[in-house]
Design a protein around this motif. Sequence first.
Motif, PDB file in Angstrom:
ATOM      1  N   LYS A 108      -3.356  -7.251  66.257  1.00  0.00           N
ATOM      2  CA  LYS A 108      -4.312  -8.312  65.926  1.00  0.00           C
ATOM      3  C   LYS A 108      -3.765  -9.221  64.830  1.00  0.00           C
ATOM      4  O   LYS A 108      -3.917 -10.440  64.889  1.00  0.00           O
ATOM      5  N   ALA A 109      -3.136  -8.613  63.810  1.00  0.00           N
ATOM      6  CA  ALA A 109      -2.629  -9.391  62.683  1.00  0.00           C
ATOM      7  C   ALA A 109      -1.531 -10.353  63.107  1.00  0.00           C
ATOM      8  O   ALA A 109      -1.448 -11.481  62.608  1.00  0.00           O
ATOM      9  N   LEU A 110      -0.686  -9.908  64.032  1.00  0.00           N
ATOM     10  CA  LEU A 110       0.457 -10.719  64.444  1.00  0.00           C
ATOM     11  C   LEU A 110       0.166 -11.584  65.669  1.00  0.00           C
ATOM     12  O   LEU A 110       1.049 -12.305  66.146  1.00  0.00           O
TER      13      LEU A 110
ATOM     14  N   VAL B 138       6.790 -11.736  60.308  1.00  0.00           N
ATOM     15  CA  VAL B 138       6.248 -12.786  59.442  1.00  0.00           C
ATOM     16  C   VAL B 138       7.371 -13.542  58.750  1.00  0.00           C
ATOM     17  O   VAL B 138       7.323 -14.781  58.635  1.00  0.00           O
ATOM     18  N   ALA B 139       8.392 -12.843  58.292  1.00  0.00           N
ATOM     19  CA  ALA B 139       9.513 -13.515  57.625  1.00  0.00           C
ATOM     20  C   ALA B 139      10.242 -14.446  58.589  1.00  0.00           C
ATOM     21  O   ALA B 139      10.608 -15.575  58.227  1.00  0.00           O
TER      22      ALA B 139
ATOM     23  N   CYS C 244       2.981 -18.102  52.178  1.00  0.00           N
ATOM     24  CA  CYS C 244       2.580 -17.123  53.186  1.00  0.00           C
ATOM     25  C   CYS C 244       2.305 -15.799  52.477  1.00  0.00           C
ATOM     26  O   CYS C 244       3.151 -15.304  51.730  1.00  0.00           O
ATOM     27  N   THR C 245       1.106 -15.252  52.665  1.00  0.00           N
ATOM     28  CA  THR C 245       0.757 -13.982  52.035  1.00  0.00           C
ATOM     29  C   THR C 245       0.648 -12.887  53.091  1.00  0.00           C
ATOM     30  O   THR C 245       0.045 -13.093  54.146  1.00  0.00           O
ATOM     31  N   LEU C 246       1.242 -11.753  52.790  1.00  0.00           N
ATOM     32  CA  LEU C 246       1.189 -10.583  53.666  1.00  0.00           C
ATOM     33  C   LEU C 246       0.763  -9.387  52.824  1.00  0.00           C
ATOM     34  O   LEU C 246       1.448  -9.026  51.857  1.00  0.00           O
ATOM     35  N   SER C 247      -0.377  -8.799  53.162  1.00  0.00           N
ATOM     36  CA  SER C 247      -0.891  -7.662  52.400  1.00  0.00           C
ATOM     37  C   SER C 247      -1.153  -6.493  53.337  1.00  0.00           C
ATOM     38  O   SER C 247      -1.878  -6.631  54.327  1.00  0.00           O
TER      39      SER C 247
END
Length: 390
Positions: A376-378, A243-244, A188-191
Amino acid sequence: MKKDCAFIFSDELLKYKFSKHHPFNQFRLELTVDLLKRLNALDPLAVLPPRIATDEELCLIHDPIYIEAVKKAGRGILPNEIAGNYGLGSEDTPIFPNMHEASSILVGGTLTAVDQVMTGKAIHALHLGGGLHHGFRGKASGFCIYNDSSVAIKYLQNKYHARVLYVDTDAHHGDGVQWSFYDDPNVCTLSIHETGRYLFPGTGNVTERGQGKGYGYSFNLPVDAFTEDESWLFTYRNALIEVAEFFQPDVILTQNGADSHYYDPLTHLSATMKIYREIPKLAHEIAHLYCGGKWVAVGGGGYDIWRVVPRAWALIWLEMTENPNSFGHLPSDWIDHWQKIAPVDLPTEWDDPDHLYPHIPRKEEITEKNAITLEKALFPIRNQQDQKKE
C-alpha cells in the motif's frame, strides 16, 4: 577505516535533561561514546563540538512566539496556564532550567553535521544528540522541544538548495518532520514505525502521502506490534530502495531511534540487534548510490539506555567509518566499568542471543499484514511505473 567522517559531541548535549526519572536520558550518549573510545574507534580529531543554533535558524521552522515561551519557561517566568498552550510543563515535556539553551545546542549539533557534509569537510556526519522528531512549529511534543531534523532540512534547502530524503526508523512515527514538509515535493519523508493504533503519536498511517505539490512524497510504514527482525527488515529494505530510486535525493538524513528493540520499555516491537546492523548499512549504500555519499545521521528515541542504545548507536559510527570491529565480544573494560552502576545485566556480545524472547504465535499473520502495508505504501510509485510502461 575512513577518516573523513565527523562525530558531533560535547558534554553540553547532556544538559538536555527533563528530570532524574524521565525516560529520555541523554546519559546514553556518554555510554555510547565511551564504548566507541574503548574500541579505539573514535579518533579525537573526528569529534567536533556542536554549536548553538541561532534564533533565526530556529525560526526556519518554529514560531518566534513559541521560542520566546521556551526561553521564559527555562527562566521560570512562564505561567503554567500559558506553558500548557505550548506543550510545555506536561508529563512528557516538563520544564527544566535553561531549556532553550539546551535545546538550541541539540539543533546546532545537527546543523554542524549538515555543514560538515555539505561543504565536503566530511562525507558522513553523526550527531546522536539530535533526532527530536516530534517538535512542532509552535508546540513541544513527545520529549521534543525543538525539532532539529526539520530545522536542518529547511537549512539544507535554503543554504544548499538540496533535495532531502529523510528516513526515520524510530519506533514512533516521525510526525513533526512529516507535517513540516507535507506539501513540499523537494523533501521526501519515509518513516517505518510501530502502528499508531497502540503507540504515540497515533499518526503515520499508510494513507498519509502528502498534500498539494507534496502529494506522493510522504511514505509511512506502520508495522504491527510484535513485528520481528525478518519482517521489519523486509519492509524497511524494500521501501528505502524504491523510495530512493523514485526521489533521487541530493542528501540523506537518517533519524536513528533505537526503540524498536524487544527490550525497549516504551514500545511493543520484537526486533533485535540484527536490524541495527542493517539500518546504517543500507543508508550508507543509498547515500553513495544517489548522493555522492552525503549522509547525515542523528539519534532519536531509545529507552533501554544500557543494553540497546550504546550498541545500536555505536554500529552507526562503525558503519560510517567502515570499521569491522563490531562482532563477538564487547570490550570487557566497558562492561566492567559500567556494570557497577547499571540496573540490569549488561550484554557481553554485539549481537543478541538466539531466542531472546518467547515464540510469537501470530508471527505469520504479522508478517502478512506488514507485507500488505508495504504494498500500500509503495503503490503510488509502482502505479506510476506501470503507467510509464504502458
